[in-house]
Write a protein that holds these residues in place. Structure first.
Motif, PDB file in Angstrom:
ATOM      1  N   VAL A 165       0.849  -1.194   0.000  1.00  0.00           N
ATOM      2  CA  VAL A 165       0.000   0.000   0.000  1.00  0.00           C
ATOM      3  C   VAL A 165       0.881   1.239   0.000  1.00  0.00           C
ATOM      4  CG1 VAL A 165      -1.887  -1.177   1.192  1.00  0.00           C
ATOM      5  CG2 VAL A 165      -0.221   0.120   2.529  1.00  0.00           C
ATOM      6  N   GLU A 166       0.336   2.317  -0.542  1.00  0.00           N
ATOM      7  CA  GLU A 166       1.071   3.578  -0.600  1.00  0.00           C
ATOM      8  C   GLU A 166       0.958   4.369   0.693  1.00  0.00           C
ATOM      9  OE1 GLU A 166       3.000   4.525  -2.921  1.00  0.00           O
ATOM     10  OE2 GLU A 166       2.414   3.478  -4.749  1.00  0.00           O
ATOM     11  N   ALA A 167      -0.148   4.202   1.425  1.00  0.00           N
ATOM     12  CA  ALA A 167      -0.401   5.044   2.590  1.00  0.00           C
ATOM     13  C   ALA A 167      -1.394   4.348   3.515  1.00  0.00           C
ATOM     14  CB  ALA A 167      -0.944   6.402   2.163  1.00  0.00           C
ATOM     15  N   VAL A 168      -1.419   4.796   4.775  1.00  0.00           N
ATOM     16  CA  VAL A 168      -2.329   4.264   5.791  1.00  0.00           C
ATOM     17  C   VAL A 168      -2.987   5.435   6.506  1.00  0.00           C
ATOM     18  CG1 VAL A 168      -2.544   2.827   7.854  1.00  0.00           C
ATOM     19  CG2 VAL A 168      -0.833   2.254   6.117  1.00  0.00           C
ATOM     20  N   ASP A 169      -4.328   5.388   6.633  1.00  0.00           N
ATOM     21  CA  ASP A 169      -5.043   6.430   7.373  1.00  0.00           C
ATOM     22  C   ASP A 169      -6.159   5.801   8.191  1.00  0.00           C
ATOM     23  OD1 ASP A 169      -7.201   5.913   5.674  1.00  0.00           O
ATOM     24  OD2 ASP A 169      -7.257   7.925   4.805  1.00  0.00           O
ATOM     25  N   LEU A 170      -6.991   6.639   8.798  1.00  0.00           N
ATOM     26  CA  LEU A 170      -8.088   6.175   9.636  1.00  0.00           C
ATOM     27  C   LEU A 170      -9.453   6.286   8.958  1.00  0.00           C
ATOM     28  CD1 LEU A 170      -7.161   7.938  13.019  1.00  0.00           C
ATOM     29  CD2 LEU A 170      -6.678   5.572  12.375  1.00  0.00           C
ATOM     30  N   THR A 171      -9.526   6.964   7.819  1.00  0.00           N
ATOM     31  CA  THR A 171     -10.798   7.542   7.393  1.00  0.00           C
ATOM     32  C   THR A 171     -11.278   7.131   6.016  1.00  0.00           C
ATOM     33  OG1 THR A 171     -10.200   9.479   8.728  1.00  0.00           O
ATOM     34  CG2 THR A 171     -11.992   9.765   7.159  1.00  0.00           C
ATOM     35  N   SER A 172     -10.377   6.907   5.075  1.00  0.00           N
ATOM     36  CA  SER A 172     -10.772   6.785   3.669  1.00  0.00           C
ATOM     37  C   SER A 172     -11.741   5.637   3.418  1.00  0.00           C
ATOM     38  CB  SER A 172      -9.537   6.643   2.780  1.00  0.00           C
ATOM     39  OG  SER A 172      -8.790   7.831   2.772  1.00  0.00           O
ATOM     40  N   ALA A 173     -11.525   4.491   4.046  1.00  0.00           N
ATOM     41  CA  ALA A 173     -12.416   3.353   3.815  1.00  0.00           C
ATOM     42  C   ALA A 173     -13.829   3.667   4.270  1.00  0.00           C
ATOM     43  CB  ALA A 173     -11.884   2.108   4.525  1.00  0.00           C
ATOM     44  N   ALA A 174     -13.964   4.322   5.405  1.00  0.00           N
ATOM     45  CA  ALA A 174     -15.297   4.666   5.903  1.00  0.00           C
ATOM     46  C   ALA A 174     -15.996   5.648   4.979  1.00  0.00           C
ATOM     47  CB  ALA A 174     -15.192   5.245   7.316  1.00  0.00           C
ATOM     48  N   VAL A 175     -15.245   6.604   4.433  1.00  0.00           N
ATOM     49  CA  VAL A 175     -15.837   7.556   3.483  1.00  0.00           C
ATOM     50  C   VAL A 175     -16.378   6.821   2.263  1.00  0.00           C
ATOM     51  CG1 VAL A 175     -15.295   9.430   1.875  1.00  0.00           C
ATOM     52  CG2 VAL A 175     -14.505   9.552   4.241  1.00  0.00           C
ATOM     53  N   LEU A 176     -15.583   5.926   1.684  1.00  0.00           N
ATOM     54  CA  LEU A 176     -16.027   5.209   0.497  1.00  0.00           C
ATOM     55  C   LEU A 176     -17.181   4.268   0.809  1.00  0.00           C
ATOM     56  CD1 LEU A 176     -12.734   4.320  -1.429  1.00  0.00           C
ATOM     57  CD2 LEU A 176     -14.173   6.349  -1.610  1.00  0.00           C
ATOM     58  N   ALA A 177     -17.121   3.593   1.951  1.00  0.00           N
ATOM     59  CA  ALA A 177     -18.186   2.652   2.297  1.00  0.00           C
ATOM     60  C   ALA A 177     -19.507   3.375   2.554  1.00  0.00           C
ATOM     61  CB  ALA A 177     -17.779   1.826   3.517  1.00  0.00           C
ATOM     62  N   ALA A 178     -19.455   4.490   3.279  1.00  0.00           N
ATOM     63  CA  ALA A 178     -20.675   5.242   3.570  1.00  0.00           C
ATOM     64  C   ALA A 178     -21.247   5.867   2.305  1.00  0.00           C
ATOM     65  CB  ALA A 178     -20.395   6.309   4.618  1.00  0.00           C
ATOM     66  N   ALA A 179     -20.371   6.345   1.426  1.00  0.00           N
ATOM     67  CA  ALA A 179     -20.842   6.916   0.168  1.00  0.00           C
ATOM     68  C   ALA A 179     -21.508   5.847  -0.694  1.00  0.00           C
ATOM     69  CB  ALA A 179     -19.683   7.556  -0.587  1.00  0.00           C
ATOM     70  N   ALA A 180     -20.916   4.654  -0.757  1.00  0.00           N
ATOM     71  CA  ALA A 180     -21.504   3.567  -1.537  1.00  0.00           C
ATOM     72  C   ALA A 180     -22.870   3.194  -0.997  1.00  0.00           C
ATOM     73  CB  ALA A 180     -20.569   2.355  -1.532  1.00  0.00           C
TER      74      ALA A 180
END
Length: 226
Positions: A165-180
């Motif tokens: 992976v290029e980077a690790v954060d706390l938030t991006s997966a939740a943003v994409l999942a909630a948007a979907a």
């Protein structure tokens, strides 16, 4: 009905999502003409105003971590947002991006509880149109690839190893999942502020430049997708 946002001004069809409330304020001052506060409930500052292309744009902080981000995204969608771009910061594994670099997430590994509670099991793909617009706005120096989200700040989870992976954060997966779940298009661009296990981070001046660049690119991508 909304769960965390109490809007005082209209929410735009397009929303730029920093995590930090202070960053939301600074980006609103940078990118919006006459920004009006949308929300201050729970310290999640958000603003709407006229962007450079003359259209309405909302800049709304998501807070720290996946549960807060998921709730904010769900509320924004309920209030009319349809295209969302997270513009935040992340750390990188030693074989990932370097501090100061930008990474557009083509997909995000759901290693956090919030995205998994929303049904994510496999990598979450970002909206292809927004990804293309982010890459075009960022130019040739941007990296694009897989990033990962976790439930703990990486320095609080030192035993976990991140590879590929290029980077690790706390938030991006939740943003994409909630948007979907809400039927909205979403993408993420992050700026690298440190390397896992290194301990060093960007100086304040470099971080300010990175923040401004993240905002500029995200706003341009949201404008291009209209």
């Amino acid at each position: 009905m909304t769960s965390v946002l109490q809007p005082h001004a209209p929410v735009a069809e397009r929303a730029l999502l920093p995590g930090d409330p202070g960053r939301a304020l600074r980006l609103a001052q940078q990118l919006l003409d006459g920004p009006k506060m949308v929300n201050h409930h729970r310290g999640l500052w958000g603003y709407s105003g006229e962007a450079a292309d003359g259209g309405l744009m909302t800049i709304q902080s998501t807070g720290l971590g996946g549960p807060s981000a998921a709730a904010v995204v769900a509320d924004l969608i309920a209030l009319g947002a349809r295209r969302l771009v997270r513009a935040g910061t992340a750390d990188a594994p030693r074989d990932g991006a370097a501090p100061g670099e930008l990474v557009v997430a083509e997909a995000v590994l759901p290693g956090d509880g919030a995205s998994r509670a929303l049904g994510a099991e496999d990598p979450l793909a970002a909206d292809a149109t927004l990804v293309g617009a982010l890459r075009a706005a960022a130019g040739p120096r941007v990296r694009a690839g897989l990033i990962a989200s976790t439930a703990l700040l990486p320095e609080h989870d030192p035993a976990r190893q991140w590879t590929g992976v290029e980077a690790v954060d706390l938030t991006s997966a939740a943003v994409l999942a909630a948007a979907a779940r809400g039927g909205a298009a979403a993408a993420c661009i992050v700026g690298i502020t440190g390397v896992l296990g290194d301990g060093a981070g960007l100086e304040s001046d470099a971080l300010e430049v990175l923040e401004q660049e993240l905002g500029r690119i995200a706003a341009a991508a949201l404008a291009a997708g209209q």
